[in-house]
Design a protein around this motif. Structure first.
Motif, PDB file in Angstrom:
ATOM      1  N   LEU A 112      -5.887   4.155  -4.927  1.00  0.00           N
ATOM      2  CA  LEU A 112      -6.186   4.783  -3.692  1.00  0.00           C
ATOM      3  C   LEU A 112      -7.597   4.192  -2.803  1.00  0.00           C
ATOM      4  O   LEU A 112      -7.326   4.424  -1.622  1.00  0.00           O
ATOM      5  CB  LEU A 112      -6.655   6.305  -4.546  1.00  0.00           C
ATOM      6  N   SER A 113      -8.396   3.545  -3.713  1.00  0.00           N
ATOM      7  CA  SER A 113      -9.294   2.829  -3.096  1.00  0.00           C
ATOM      8  C   SER A 113      -9.116   1.764  -1.997  1.00  0.00           C
ATOM      9  O   SER A 113      -9.201   1.832  -0.894  1.00  0.00           O
ATOM     10  CB  SER A 113     -10.391   2.483  -4.288  1.00  0.00           C
ATOM     11  N   ASP A 114      -7.830   1.046  -2.491  1.00  0.00           N
ATOM     12  CA  ASP A 114      -7.554   0.009  -1.605  1.00  0.00           C
ATOM     13  C   ASP A 114      -6.594   0.516  -0.608  1.00  0.00           C
ATOM     14  O   ASP A 114      -6.867   0.173   0.654  1.00  0.00           O
ATOM     15  CB  ASP A 114      -6.365  -0.786  -2.430  1.00  0.00           C
ATOM     16  N   ILE A 115      -5.727   1.509  -0.737  1.00  0.00           N
ATOM     17  CA  ILE A 115      -4.947   2.249   0.325  1.00  0.00           C
ATOM     18  C   ILE A 115      -5.904   2.728   1.386  1.00  0.00           C
ATOM     19  O   ILE A 115      -5.898   2.667   2.569  1.00  0.00           O
ATOM     20  CB  ILE A 115      -4.260   3.419  -0.330  1.00  0.00           C
ATOM     21  N   ARG A 139      -0.667   6.844 -11.734  1.00  0.00           N
ATOM     22  CA  ARG A 139      -0.167   5.707 -11.130  1.00  0.00           C
ATOM     23  C   ARG A 139      -0.518   5.600  -9.951  1.00  0.00           C
ATOM     24  O   ARG A 139      -0.745   4.253  -9.527  1.00  0.00           O
ATOM     25  CB  ARG A 139       1.636   5.771 -11.057  1.00  0.00           C
ATOM     26  N   LEU A 140      -0.822   6.517  -8.903  1.00  0.00           N
ATOM     27  CA  LEU A 140      -1.427   6.469  -7.677  1.00  0.00           C
ATOM     28  C   LEU A 140      -3.014   6.121  -7.790  1.00  0.00           C
ATOM     29  O   LEU A 140      -3.497   5.348  -6.827  1.00  0.00           O
ATOM     30  CB  LEU A 140      -1.374   7.651  -6.904  1.00  0.00           C
ATOM     31  N   LEU A 141      -3.622   6.671  -8.638  1.00  0.00           N
ATOM     32  CA  LEU A 141      -5.094   6.564  -8.884  1.00  0.00           C
ATOM     33  C   LEU A 141      -5.723   5.144  -8.626  1.00  0.00           C
ATOM     34  O   LEU A 141      -6.503   5.179  -7.681  1.00  0.00           O
ATOM     35  CB  LEU A 141      -5.662   7.178  -9.989  1.00  0.00           C
ATOM     36  N   CYS A 173       0.743  -1.232   0.121  1.00  0.00           N
ATOM     37  CA  CYS A 173      -0.118   0.049  -0.251  1.00  0.00           C
ATOM     38  C   CYS A 173       0.804   1.199  -0.073  1.00  0.00           C
ATOM     39  O   CYS A 173       0.309   2.334  -0.405  1.00  0.00           O
ATOM     40  CB  CYS A 173      -0.895  -0.122   1.273  1.00  0.00           C
ATOM     41  N   THR A 174       1.972   1.224   0.611  1.00  0.00           N
ATOM     42  CA  THR A 174       2.881   2.474   0.438  1.00  0.00           C
ATOM     43  C   THR A 174       3.953   2.481  -0.563  1.00  0.00           C
ATOM     44  O   THR A 174       4.515   3.431  -0.516  1.00  0.00           O
ATOM     45  CB  THR A 174       3.336   2.416   2.120  1.00  0.00           C
ATOM     46  N   GLU A 175       4.213   1.512  -1.096  1.00  0.00           N
ATOM     47  CA  GLU A 175       5.518   1.454  -1.895  1.00  0.00           C
ATOM     48  C   GLU A 175       5.602   2.518  -3.046  1.00  0.00           C
ATOM     49  O   GLU A 175       6.417   2.750  -3.446  1.00  0.00           O
ATOM     50  CB  GLU A 175       5.782   0.016  -2.686  1.00  0.00           C
TER      51      GLU A 175
END
Ligand code: SF4
Length: 388
Positions: free
Chosen positions: A268-271, A263-265, A239-241
């Motif tokens: 985001l929901s899982d994070i 790349r983050l989008l 989740c943080t890599e």
């Protein structure tokens, strides 16, 4: 209390991908949830309905139904009927080619030949020559469950094959998931040879590692229901890599580019879900006495409330305040409630021109989404009023 296998069929998607997970979560109690209890009640009604149709006693189901009655909802009987209708229809069909076909309800299945100490219960199994069919009832509606290459269903199929292959000439298995609340009927067929090949080459070798806790923790979509997900370093890393990668990207700019954000989008929901789960876990552990360095428990914010509205109103009117000013104006019920009263079609006709569907707010979604794209040049002005 129901027994649970360490390598459960329902958790197989998880331990097949992350072999140490089964032992890591082995001693974590199952906290259960209202959703799970509601599902158990619906399952009990399904089993009762099928058994009654077959003239079998339903004592166990009756006890469970009584215990879980608080979770009954008005929509439940309709979904139970859908499930039993599909299963009984399939049973009738099987009897056409195999007159001595049988329907087994809540059949205990032993798959220990393939998975150490493996056992489970099949909701409904139709045993006939040619095709053996496993039917599984899912009451959840949050995630649509597919039968395609579904390891839980394939494990049940192996257990059923072991149980009935001496009495019937089974050539293939059909695995069917019936999820009536979202209208999902998913079917998957395999030749027995294919099923046994998977068992010998994938299932059993992986299960042998999993029962010893061997292998690497591998995070993925199977982590969602893992009981140690809030403590799992592999999932925390996953989740943080991307954030770590941003720090190490070597770019001199201090702001993320649109490419960085793109790349983050998708994550985001899982994070967000993971971060909320870790926060809730930490609060729960703190309430049980655990310490988290730098943190303490305090009373949260609370909102004042009137606990007896009638008494409050009568005291205020007795003091001369006008009752009309003390109460909120009457409000119309929501559209779903009104449809329940008036009827869906009738409401649309009666409120023609008054019941409208405004334009939705803009949403940023992956390109694979079925909706047509907005014209990005005009989107901002088109939606200005909505945003305002
Ligand atoms: S949360 Fe951790 S232990 Fe559990 S399945 Fe995911 S990676 Fe494996």
């Amino acid at each position: 209390m129901a027994q649970h296998a360490i390598l459960s069929a329902s958790g197989s998607h998880r331990w097949l991908h992350c072999t140490p997970s089964a032992l890591l979560e082995k001693d974590v109690p199952d906290s259960g949830s209202d959703y799970a209890r509601e599902g158990s009640l619906a399952h009990a009604y399904c089993a009762k309905a099928l058994k009654e149709n077959l003239g079998i006693g339903t004592k166990g189901e009756d006890i469970e139904i009584e215990e879980l009655q608080d979770y009954f909802t008005d929509e439940m009987p309709g979904h139970v009927e859908t499930y039993t209708g599909i299963v009984l229809g399939k049973f009738e069909e099987a009897k056409k080619s195999t007159p001595d076909a049988v329907l087994m309800v809540e059949q205990r299945l032993d798959f220990s030949k393939y998975i150490p100490e493996g056992f489970g219960t099949g909701d409904a199994i139709i045993v006939a020559d040619g095709t053996l069919e496993i039917c599984d009832f899912k009451y959840g509606k949050g995630v649509e469950v597919s039968a395609i290459a579904n390891s839980q269903m394939m494990i049940y199929a192996l257990g059923a094959y072991e149980r009935f292959s001496d009495e019937y000439r089974i050539e293939r298995v059909r695995m069917t998931i019936i999820q009536p609340r979202i209208g999902n009927l998913s079917e998957y067929e395999l030749e027995i040879d294919q099923l046994l090949y998977w068992a010998g080459h994938v299932l059993t070798p992986t299960a042998k590692k999993a029962i010893k806790g061997e292998g690497e923790q591998v995070a993925g979509d199977w982590c969602q229901f893992c009981k140690v997900k809030c403590q799992c370093k592999a999932l925390a890393k996953r989740c943080t890599e991307d954030f770590d990668a941003l720090q190490e990207s070597g770019t001199t700019a201090e702001l993320m580019t649109n490419d960085d954000i793109a790349r983050l989008l998708p994550k985001l929901s899982d994070i967000k879900k993971w971060a909320e789960a870790v926060g809730e876990y930490a609060l729960d552990r703190a309430l049980k006495g655990d310490k988290f360095p730098g943190y303490k428990l305090v009373e949260g914010r609370s909102i004042r409330k009137i606990i007896d509205e009638e008494a409050a109103a009568s005291k205020l009117t007795a003091e001369g305040f006008d009752a009309d000013n003390l109460y909120k104006p009457r409000a119309l019920k929501g559209i779903t409630d009104l449809e329940g009263i008036v009827g869906k079609k009738n409401l649309a006709t009666l409120l023609d021109g008054i019941l409208v569907k405004p334009q939705g707010k803009p949403a940023l979604v992956p390109e694979s989404d079925k909706r047509p794209p907005l014209n990005s040049n005009s989107a901002e002005s088109d939606f200005e009023s909505i945003n305002n």
